[in-house]
Scaffold this motif. Structure first.
Motif, PDB file in Angstrom:
ATOM      1  N   GLY A 146       0.026  13.050  -8.543  1.00 42.26           N
ATOM      2  CA  GLY A 146      -0.387  11.946  -7.670  1.00 42.26           C
ATOM      3  C   GLY A 146      -0.320  10.621  -8.387  1.00 42.26           C
ATOM      4  N   TYR A 147       0.173   9.612  -7.687  1.00 39.98           N
ATOM      5  CA  TYR A 147       0.239   8.261  -8.244  1.00 39.98           C
ATOM      6  C   TYR A 147      -0.511   7.287  -7.349  1.00 39.98           C
ATOM      7  CZ  TYR A 147       3.572   9.569 -11.861  1.00 39.98           C
ATOM      8  OH  TYR A 147       4.158  10.136 -12.966  1.00 39.98           O
ATOM      9  N   ASP A 148      -0.783   6.135  -7.906  1.00 43.52           N
ATOM     10  CA  ASP A 148      -1.603   5.127  -7.238  1.00 43.52           C
ATOM     11  C   ASP A 148      -1.114   4.824  -5.824  1.00 43.52           C
ATOM     12  OD1 ASP A 148      -3.554   2.636  -7.490  1.00 43.52           O
ATOM     13  OD2 ASP A 148      -1.638   1.908  -6.728  1.00 43.52           O
ATOM     14  N   PHE A 149       0.173   4.505  -5.667  1.00 43.32           N
ATOM     15  CA  PHE A 149       0.700   4.108  -4.369  1.00 43.32           C
ATOM     16  C   PHE A 149       0.532   5.228  -3.341  1.00 43.32           C
ATOM     17  CE2 PHE A 149       4.594   1.778  -2.333  1.00 43.32           C
ATOM     18  CZ  PHE A 149       3.818   1.487  -1.225  1.00 43.32           C
ATOM     19  N   ILE A 150       0.729   6.471  -3.792  1.00 47.56           N
ATOM     20  CA  ILE A 150       0.577   7.607  -2.882  1.00 47.56           C
ATOM     21  C   ILE A 150      -0.860   7.675  -2.372  1.00 47.56           C
ATOM     22  CG2 ILE A 150       0.658  10.126  -2.711  1.00 47.56           C
ATOM     23  CD1 ILE A 150       2.892  10.035  -4.844  1.00 47.56           C
ATOM     24  N   ALA A 151      -1.823   7.509  -3.283  1.00 45.99           N
ATOM     25  CA  ALA A 151      -3.231   7.557  -2.871  1.00 45.99           C
ATOM     26  C   ALA A 151      -3.578   6.408  -1.942  1.00 45.99           C
ATOM     27  CB  ALA A 151      -4.128   7.547  -4.107  1.00 45.99           C
ATOM     28  N   GLN A 152      -3.046   5.211  -2.237  1.00 43.72           N
ATOM     29  CA  GLN A 152      -3.294   4.082  -1.342  1.00 43.72           C
ATOM     30  C   GLN A 152      -2.769   4.372   0.062  1.00 43.72           C
ATOM     31  OE1 GLN A 152      -2.624   0.010  -2.446  1.00 43.72           O
ATOM     32  NE2 GLN A 152      -2.613   0.452  -4.640  1.00 43.72           N
ATOM     33  N   ALA A 153      -1.576   4.949   0.125  1.00 41.23           N
ATOM     34  CA  ALA A 153      -0.955   5.210   1.426  1.00 41.23           C
ATOM     35  C   ALA A 153      -1.655   6.346   2.172  1.00 41.23           C
ATOM     36  CB  ALA A 153       0.523   5.537   1.239  1.00 41.23           C
ATOM     37  N   MET A 154      -1.931   7.450   1.474  1.00 47.55           N
ATOM     38  CA  MET A 154      -2.558   8.598   2.123  1.00 47.55           C
ATOM     39  C   MET A 154      -3.967   8.293   2.605  1.00 47.55           C
ATOM     40  SD  MET A 154      -1.312  11.910  -0.098  1.00 47.55           S
ATOM     41  CE  MET A 154      -2.216  13.028   0.986  1.00 47.55           C
ATOM     42  N   SER A 155      -4.652   7.406   1.925  1.00 51.07           N
ATOM     43  CA  SER A 155      -6.041   7.097   2.278  1.00 51.07           C
ATOM     44  C   SER A 155      -6.176   6.287   3.562  1.00 51.07           C
ATOM     45  CB  SER A 155      -6.712   6.313   1.143  1.00 51.07           C
ATOM     46  OG  SER A 155      -6.194   4.992   1.074  1.00 51.07           O
ATOM     47  N   GLY A 156      -5.084   5.733   4.059  1.00 46.57           N
ATOM     48  CA  GLY A 156      -5.163   4.850   5.212  1.00 46.57           C
ATOM     49  C   GLY A 156      -5.240   3.392   4.834  1.00 46.57           C
ATOM     50  N   PHE A 157      -5.399   3.121   3.530  1.00 47.55           N
ATOM     51  CA  PHE A 157      -5.539   1.730   3.094  1.00 47.55           C
ATOM     52  C   PHE A 157      -4.302   0.908   3.420  1.00 47.55           C
ATOM     53  CE2 PHE A 157      -4.765  -1.574  -0.075  1.00 47.55           C
ATOM     54  CZ  PHE A 157      -5.935  -2.299   0.007  1.00 47.55           C
ATOM     55  N   VAL A 158      -3.121   1.440   3.104  1.00 41.89           N
ATOM     56  CA  VAL A 158      -1.883   0.685   3.333  1.00 41.89           C
ATOM     57  C   VAL A 158      -1.718   0.372   4.818  1.00 41.89           C
ATOM     58  CG1 VAL A 158       0.644   0.807   3.233  1.00 41.89           C
ATOM     59  CG2 VAL A 158      -0.720   1.530   1.267  1.00 41.89           C
ATOM     60  N   ALA A 159      -2.024   1.337   5.671  1.00 39.85           N
ATOM     61  CA  ALA A 159      -1.853   1.139   7.113  1.00 39.85           C
ATOM     62  C   ALA A 159      -2.731   0.023   7.657  1.00 39.85           C
ATOM     63  CB  ALA A 159      -2.143   2.442   7.856  1.00 39.85           C
ATOM     64  N   MET A 160      -3.899  -0.196   7.040  1.00 39.34           N
ATOM     65  CA  MET A 160      -4.811  -1.216   7.564  1.00 39.34           C
ATOM     66  C   MET A 160      -4.786  -2.509   6.748  1.00 39.34           C
ATOM     67  SD  MET A 160      -8.613   0.112   6.426  1.00 39.34           S
ATOM     68  CE  MET A 160      -8.407   1.750   7.122  1.00 39.34           C
ATOM     69  N   ASN A 161      -3.956  -2.562   5.707  1.00 37.64           N
ATOM     70  CA  ASN A 161      -3.922  -3.736   4.845  1.00 37.64           C
ATOM     71  C   ASN A 161      -2.714  -4.598   5.167  1.00 37.64           C
ATOM     72  OD1 ASN A 161      -4.842  -5.325   2.569  1.00 37.64           O
ATOM     73  ND2 ASN A 161      -3.057  -4.555   1.460  1.00 37.64           N
ATOM     74  N   GLY A 162      -2.948  -5.881   5.419  1.00 33.00           N
ATOM     75  CA  GLY A 162      -1.866  -6.798   5.733  1.00 33.00           C
ATOM     76  C   GLY A 162      -2.141  -7.550   7.025  1.00 33.00           C
ATOM     77  N   ALA A 163      -1.224  -8.444   7.366  1.00 30.75           N
ATOM     78  CA  ALA A 163      -1.371  -9.236   8.583  1.00 30.75           C
ATOM     79  C   ALA A 163      -1.184  -8.352   9.813  1.00 30.75           C
ATOM     80  CB  ALA A 163      -0.355 -10.372   8.591  1.00 30.75           C
ATOM     81  N   PRO A 164      -1.848  -8.691  10.921  1.00 27.49           N
ATOM     82  CA  PRO A 164      -1.757  -7.861  12.124  1.00 27.49           C
ATOM     83  C   PRO A 164      -0.338  -7.652  12.628  1.00 27.49           C
ATOM     84  CG  PRO A 164      -3.573  -9.425  12.313  1.00 27.49           C
ATOM     85  CD  PRO A 164      -2.810  -9.800  11.071  1.00 27.49           C
TER      86      PRO A 164
END
Length: 410
Positions: A146-164
């Protein structure tokens, strides 16, 4: 008390020894924090398998990778082939005099080497083993790397992070690694406290995905209790309004209103005091529901203000606010300078480095960087000598390839 005014003193973890078998970010960061607190940290790498981040350069200073340097200060470094019987013997000898072992190998690797928790406990019943992996010691994914980016993405963080209106994006820092490193540090300190009461060590199981999932905090709690998937809010806040980035006459600022009284002071400062008593906006709950109506009104008022004047006026009115700094502007901030958040680290044979000071603010036993980021295998002979290995025994290990041959610094 500022760091420069503190009397030299032993760190809070003086007398504690940490064996750092980890690499990259999460484990090394945890070990460095413990080192800053006064622990004797020994970083172990393979003689032909250094920590990957040593090679992540540029950026570097005189060949020292700054990524490596950021998570590997306050420790000594040795290189030992743990797969060889002689190398395994060195590790177990170190475990006898250690309090903590930190590792981030794939689940089961240490067991296969004969260095799992059961093996370590056999030579030191009080040892605390902290394992940091992508997905933990249990579950269907426990064997997966497991790597950092994978954990960020799997956790839902990436999906909710950024402009609408944009795709989700990862954090620009290794957020999952950082969270896991901090959670590992907390777990280890708790295990030390428990050991003081029970006399027993324990195995701490930390995962990047667990840590990132916990970091969702109120957003995850909202979903669990309402079933509503959080949208991307960009620079806005889910439950506070106004709490976001606003454009000004010449730049932009952050305004973070946390209660009704602050909102009233904001409106008075902007010359629209009537909004604070308007039934559409006079409570936090109303402002959330009327977000789309209120924000444009405030933005119109704010566009008339230069940022510096606005921030000064809002601070005088006790309205939480701040600039949107670049990293360069951050380190020019008077508050950052006064808190001495940068330490200049110098040592014979090492290039001078500026590193982030520890944020662990202990008044009586302050955290400080005790050693520069070590060169590869820099302290191998020193540590082996402390364990009682004679010069001839060290030469034999070198001849067998258990430790590097000659000056392997890099």
């Amino acid at each position: 008390m500022r760091r420069s005014e503190q009397e030299p003193t032993a760190g809070a973890l003086a007398g504690v020894r940490v064996l750092d078998l980890s690499r990259v970010v999460a484990g090394p960061l945890c070990a460095s924090l413990l080192g800053d607190l006064g622990a004797d940290v020994i970083k172990v790498e393979g003689p032909n398998n250094p920590d990957e981040t040593r090679g992540w350069l540029p950026p570097d200073v005189a060949g020292v990778g700054l990524y490596f340097a950021s998570a590997n200060r306050s420790k000594r470094a040795i290189a030992v082939d743990m797969k060889s019987p002689s190398g395994k013997a060195v590790i177990l000898e170190l475990v006898k005099s250690s309090d903590i072992v930190i590792e981030n190998f794939t689940t089961g690797t240490l067991d296969r080497l004969g260095l799992g928790y059961t093996d370590l406990r056999a030579v030191n019943s009080q040892i605390i083993l902290c394992s940091i992996t992508g997905f933990g010691q249990t579950g269907p994914a426990h064997n997966e790397p497991g790597y950092d980016f994978i954990a960020q993405a799997m956790s839902g963080f990436v999906a909710m992070n950024g402009a609408p209106d944009s795709e989700g994006t990862k954090a620009p820092i290794a957020l999952a690694d950082l969270q896991a490193g901090l959670h590992a540090t907390i777990s280890i300190l708790a295990a030390l406290q428990a050991r003081a009461a029970t006399g027993r060590g324990q195995h701490c199981d930390i995962s990047l995905l667990d840590s990132m999932t916990f970091s969702l905090l109120n957003l995850a709690t909202t979903y669990l209790n309402t079933g509503e998937v959080p949208p991307r809010y960009g620079n806005e806040h889910q439950t506070l309004v106004p709490y976001q980035r606003f454009n000004t006459l010449d730049d932009s600022v952050i305004i973070a209103v946390g209660n009704d009284a602050q909102f009233a002071r904001l409106c008075e400062t902007l010359g629209c005091a009537e909004l604070a008593s308007d039934s559409r906006f006079n409570t936090a709950s109303h402002r959330i529901r009327q977000r789309q109506e209120l924000i444009p009104m405030l933005q119109t008022k704010l566009m008339r203000w230069p940022s510096a004047q606005l921030l000064a006026s809002l601070r005088e009115a006790r309205v939480p606010c701040g600039p949107v700094n670049s990293v360069a502007q951050l380190f020019d901030e008077p508050q950052v300078r006064s808190r001495e958040l940068v330490e200049r680290v110098t040592a014979p044979g090492h290039p001078p480095l500026k590193l982030l000071a520890s944020p662990l603010g202990l008044g009586d036993t302050p955290a400080t960087i005790s050693l520069p980021p070590p060169y590869f295998s820099e302290h191998t002979e020193e540590v082996l000598s402390e364990l009682g290995y004679t010069p001839d025994a060290i030469d034999a290990l070198r001849a067998d390839g258990v430790i590097p041959d000659g000056d392997a610094r890099r």
